[in-house]
Design a protein around this motif. Sequence first.
Motif, PDB file in Angstrom:
ATOM      1  N   ASP A   3       0.857  -1.188   0.000  1.00 40.13           N
ATOM      2  CA  ASP A   3       0.000   0.000   0.000  1.00 40.13           C
ATOM      3  C   ASP A   3       0.889   1.234   0.000  1.00 40.13           C
ATOM      4  O   ASP A   3       1.634   1.471   0.945  1.00 40.13           O
ATOM      5  N   SER A   4       0.812   2.019  -1.066  1.00 38.78           N
ATOM      6  CA  SER A   4       1.689   3.187  -1.210  1.00 38.78           C
ATOM      7  C   SER A   4       1.103   4.449  -0.588  1.00 38.78           C
ATOM      8  O   SER A   4       1.730   5.506  -0.622  1.00 38.78           O
ATOM      9  N   ARG A   5      -0.089   4.349  -0.029  1.00 42.60           N
ATOM     10  CA  ARG A   5      -0.722   5.532   0.558  1.00 42.60           C
ATOM     11  C   ARG A   5       0.028   6.005   1.807  1.00 42.60           C
ATOM     12  O   ARG A   5       0.612   5.193   2.533  1.00 42.60           O
ATOM     13  N   MET A   6       0.004   7.323   2.048  1.00 45.60           N
ATOM     14  CA  MET A   6       0.592   7.865   3.270  1.00 45.60           C
ATOM     15  C   MET A   6      -0.200   7.368   4.470  1.00 45.60           C
ATOM     16  O   MET A   6      -1.431   7.385   4.469  1.00 45.60           O
ATOM     17  N   LYS A   7       0.514   6.925   5.497  1.00 45.56           N
ATOM     18  CA  LYS A   7      -0.136   6.383   6.695  1.00 45.56           C
ATOM     19  C   LYS A   7      -0.345   7.511   7.708  1.00 45.56           C
ATOM     20  O   LYS A   7       0.611   8.118   8.179  1.00 45.56           O
ATOM     21  N   VAL A   8      -1.609   7.762   8.031  1.00 50.98           N
ATOM     22  CA  VAL A   8      -1.987   8.870   8.897  1.00 50.98           C
ATOM     23  C   VAL A   8      -2.675   8.332  10.153  1.00 50.98           C
ATOM     24  O   VAL A   8      -3.663   7.599  10.057  1.00 50.98           O
ATOM     25  N   ALA A   9      -2.153   8.695  11.316  1.00 47.37           N
ATOM     26  CA  ALA A   9      -2.804   8.360  12.584  1.00 47.37           C
ATOM     27  C   ALA A   9      -3.636   9.560  13.029  1.00 47.37           C
ATOM     28  O   ALA A   9      -3.100  10.652  13.199  1.00 47.37           O
ATOM     29  N   VAL A  10      -4.933   9.379  13.185  1.00 50.21           N
ATOM     30  CA  VAL A  10      -5.827  10.440  13.650  1.00 50.21           C
ATOM     31  C   VAL A  10      -6.131  10.179  15.127  1.00 50.21           C
ATOM     32  O   VAL A  10      -6.750   9.175  15.477  1.00 50.21           O
ATOM     33  N   VAL A  11      -5.671  11.068  15.991  1.00 47.85           N
ATOM     34  CA  VAL A  11      -5.835  10.905  17.434  1.00 47.85           C
ATOM     35  C   VAL A  11      -6.912  11.873  17.917  1.00 47.85           C
ATOM     36  O   VAL A  11      -6.868  13.069  17.586  1.00 47.85           O
ATOM     37  N   PHE A  12      -7.852  11.403  18.714  1.00 49.72           N
ATOM     38  CA  PHE A  12      -8.964  12.267  19.131  1.00 49.72           C
ATOM     39  C   PHE A  12      -9.476  11.844  20.501  1.00 49.72           C
ATOM     40  O   PHE A  12      -9.073  10.822  21.054  1.00 49.72           O
ATOM     41  N   GLY A  13     -10.382  12.653  21.031  1.00 49.93           N
ATOM     42  CA  GLY A  13     -10.915  12.433  22.382  1.00 49.93           C
ATOM     43  C   GLY A  13     -10.086  13.222  23.373  1.00 49.93           C
ATOM     44  O   GLY A  13     -10.071  14.447  23.354  1.00 49.93           O
ATOM     45  N   SER A  22     -13.921  17.145  20.426  1.00 49.58           N
ATOM     46  CA  SER A  22     -12.845  16.505  19.670  1.00 49.58           C
ATOM     47  C   SER A  22     -13.359  15.307  18.876  1.00 49.58           C
ATOM     48  O   SER A  22     -12.953  15.095  17.723  1.00 49.58           O
ATOM     49  N   ILE A  23     -14.236  14.525  19.465  1.00 53.66           N
ATOM     50  CA  ILE A  23     -14.780  13.355  18.769  1.00 53.66           C
ATOM     51  C   ILE A  23     -15.538  13.786  17.519  1.00 53.66           C
ATOM     52  O   ILE A  23     -15.394  13.187  16.437  1.00 53.66           O
ATOM     53  N   ILE A  24     -16.342  14.831  17.650  1.00 56.52           N
ATOM     54  CA  ILE A  24     -17.101  15.327  16.495  1.00 56.52           C
ATOM     55  C   ILE A  24     -16.154  15.863  15.424  1.00 56.52           C
ATOM     56  O   ILE A  24     -16.332  15.614  14.229  1.00 56.52           O
ATOM     57  N   SER A  25     -15.113  16.603  15.840  1.00 56.57           N
ATOM     58  CA  SER A  25     -14.131  17.105  14.876  1.00 56.57           C
ATOM     59  C   SER A  25     -13.476  15.954  14.126  1.00 56.57           C
ATOM     60  O   SER A  25     -13.302  16.003  12.907  1.00 56.57           O
ATOM     61  N   ALA A  26     -13.094  14.917  14.875  1.00 51.37           N
ATOM     62  CA  ALA A  26     -12.457  13.765  14.244  1.00 51.37           C
ATOM     63  C   ALA A  26     -13.399  13.096  13.247  1.00 51.37           C
ATOM     64  O   ALA A  26     -12.962  12.617  12.189  1.00 51.37           O
ATOM     65  N   PRO A 109      -3.219  15.187  15.280  1.00 54.54           N
ATOM     66  CA  PRO A 109      -3.775  15.224  16.640  1.00 54.54           C
ATOM     67  C   PRO A 109      -5.016  16.116  16.708  1.00 54.54           C
ATOM     68  O   PRO A 109      -4.932  17.321  16.947  1.00 54.54           O
ATOM     69  N   VAL A 110      -6.176  15.513  16.517  1.00 54.62           N
ATOM     70  CA  VAL A 110      -7.439  16.274  16.551  1.00 54.62           C
ATOM     71  C   VAL A 110      -7.895  16.358  18.002  1.00 54.62           C
ATOM     72  O   VAL A 110      -8.932  15.826  18.392  1.00 54.62           O
ATOM     73  N   LEU A 111      -7.083  17.022  18.815  1.00 51.38           N
ATOM     74  CA  LEU A 111      -7.324  17.138  20.254  1.00 51.38           C
ATOM     75  C   LEU A 111      -7.499  18.610  20.600  1.00 51.38           C
ATOM     76  O   LEU A 111      -6.674  19.441  20.220  1.00 51.38           O
ATOM     77  N   HIS A 112      -8.565  18.923  21.317  1.00 47.50           N
ATOM     78  CA  HIS A 112      -8.863  20.311  21.674  1.00 47.50           C
ATOM     79  C   HIS A 112      -8.589  20.538  23.166  1.00 47.50           C
ATOM     80  O   HIS A 112      -8.884  19.672  24.004  1.00 47.50           O
ATOM     81  N   GLY A 113      -8.039  21.698  23.496  1.00 51.98           N
ATOM     82  CA  GLY A 113      -7.851  22.057  24.895  1.00 51.98           C
ATOM     83  C   GLY A 113      -6.620  21.415  25.497  1.00 51.98           C
ATOM     84  O   GLY A 113      -5.634  21.107  24.821  1.00 51.98           O
ATOM     85  N   LEU A 114      -6.673  21.211  26.817  1.00 56.87           N
ATOM     86  CA  LEU A 114      -5.526  20.662  27.537  1.00 56.87           C
ATOM     87  C   LEU A 114      -5.227  19.234  27.104  1.00 56.87           C
ATOM     88  O   LEU A 114      -6.095  18.527  26.600  1.00 56.87           O
TER      89      LEU A 114
END
Length: 380
Positions: A3-13, A22-26, A109-114
Motif C-alpha cells: 500500500d503506497s498511501r501515506m499512513k496517517v494516525a488520527v488521534v482524538f478524544g 474533539s470526537i465530532i471534529s475527528a 492530533p485532533v485534540l482540543h484544549g488541555l
Amino acid sequence: MSDSRMKVAVVFGGKSTEHDVSIISAGHILANIDMEKYFVEPFYVKKDGTFADHQELTLCLENLLNEHRDKIFPAMKEGEIELKKWIAKGTSSDFLGGIAGKKFDIVFPVLHGLNGEDGTIQGMLEFMGVPYVGCGVSASAFCIDKEATKVICQVNDIPVMDYTAVKKYEWENSTENIINDIQKKMNYPFYVKPARLGSSIGISRAENTVELKTSLKDAFKYDCKVVVEQGVESPRELTVGVMGIDDQVSLSAIGEFSRGSNLYFNFDSKYGKTGHKGLVPAPLEENIQEIIEKYSHLIFKKFELSGFARIDYFLCGDKVYLNEINTMPGFETGDTFMRIWQNKGVDMQKFIDKAIEYGVLSFHSKSTRLYEIEIKSLIE
C-alpha cells in the motif's frame, strides 16, 4: 501488493473538557479525508487519558455515527462507508508502539484544549521524531494560554482588551484583595475565563461583586489560572483562518460569529440548540478588513504558527482587538471555520491535504537542524 498511501494516525478524544467536541471534529476529518491518498488509523483517547482498546474504539465510532450522522454525513458517501469499515475491523490500540516503530508517516492530533492542543502531544511527537499536523510546541503552548497570548500581542502592538490574570493560590490566600484589585483596574462588566481552555467552556459574565466571586470560583474548577477581561457591550465577534508555513501564509475569508440572543458567544451559542450559523463573509468596511488581515499575518509570524489556526477578534466601533488564537479549531463541515475557507475555494478535503502537506514540510525543515557539536573544538 504494498500500500503506497501515506499512513496517517488520527488521534482524538483526550483528557479534556473538550473531549466530546474533539470526537465530532475527528468525525469530520475521517469523513472527508481522501482515502485514495491516505491509509488512516483512528486512535481514541478516553476521558481518563488512556488509549481505547478495540471494543472501546468501535463503540465510540458507532456512537459518533448514530448520534451525529446527519451533521457529519448529510448524505451517504465514502466517508460513512469507510467509517463503517473501521467499526467492523477496528484498529491497533498500540499508538505509542506505532510511534516508536515509525509506523505512521504523520500524526493528525485532533485534540482540543488541555492534553493535546497545549503542546503536550506535540512535544512527545517532537521527541519521538514523528511528523505531525498543526502548530509546534511553543506556538501551541503560548496560544492556549490567554495571558501569554495577550502579553505577546501587547509587545507587538496588537490591541487586546484590558485584563488581569489571577492564580488559584492567590485567590485562595487573598480573596478580598483580589476582588478589590480587579475592581480598581477595570469597570463592570467583566468576562471571567479559564486561562487555558477552549470552546467557551467555563466562561461567564460578571456585572457586580457577587457575580465576580461566583465566576472566579467556577472558573477555577477548570484551571489554576483565570483571566478577567474588561467587557464591552455588544462587540462584533470576527474570525479568520490562517494556513501556511514560514512566510507562505494564506488567509481565509473573514467570518462573523452569531451569538443569537446570548450576551456573549458562549458554549451554547457554538454547539447548543440556540446556536446560529455565522456570516460568511462578514460585512466589513475595507479598512477594517485590512487591519484584521495585517494583524493576522503579524500573529502568524510572531507566534511562529505553522500548518493552520483560527484567529478571533472583537470589533468595537472602528477598533479591532485580538480575542484568542485557536491552534486546533473545531472541524465541522458546516461550521464557520470551514465555511470561511470554503469561501476561498478550499473545501474540507483540500484543507486536510494542505494541513498534512504543511506538517510534512515543517518536519523536514526541523530535520535540517544541527544536533551534534565537536566538544574538542570548543575547548582548544
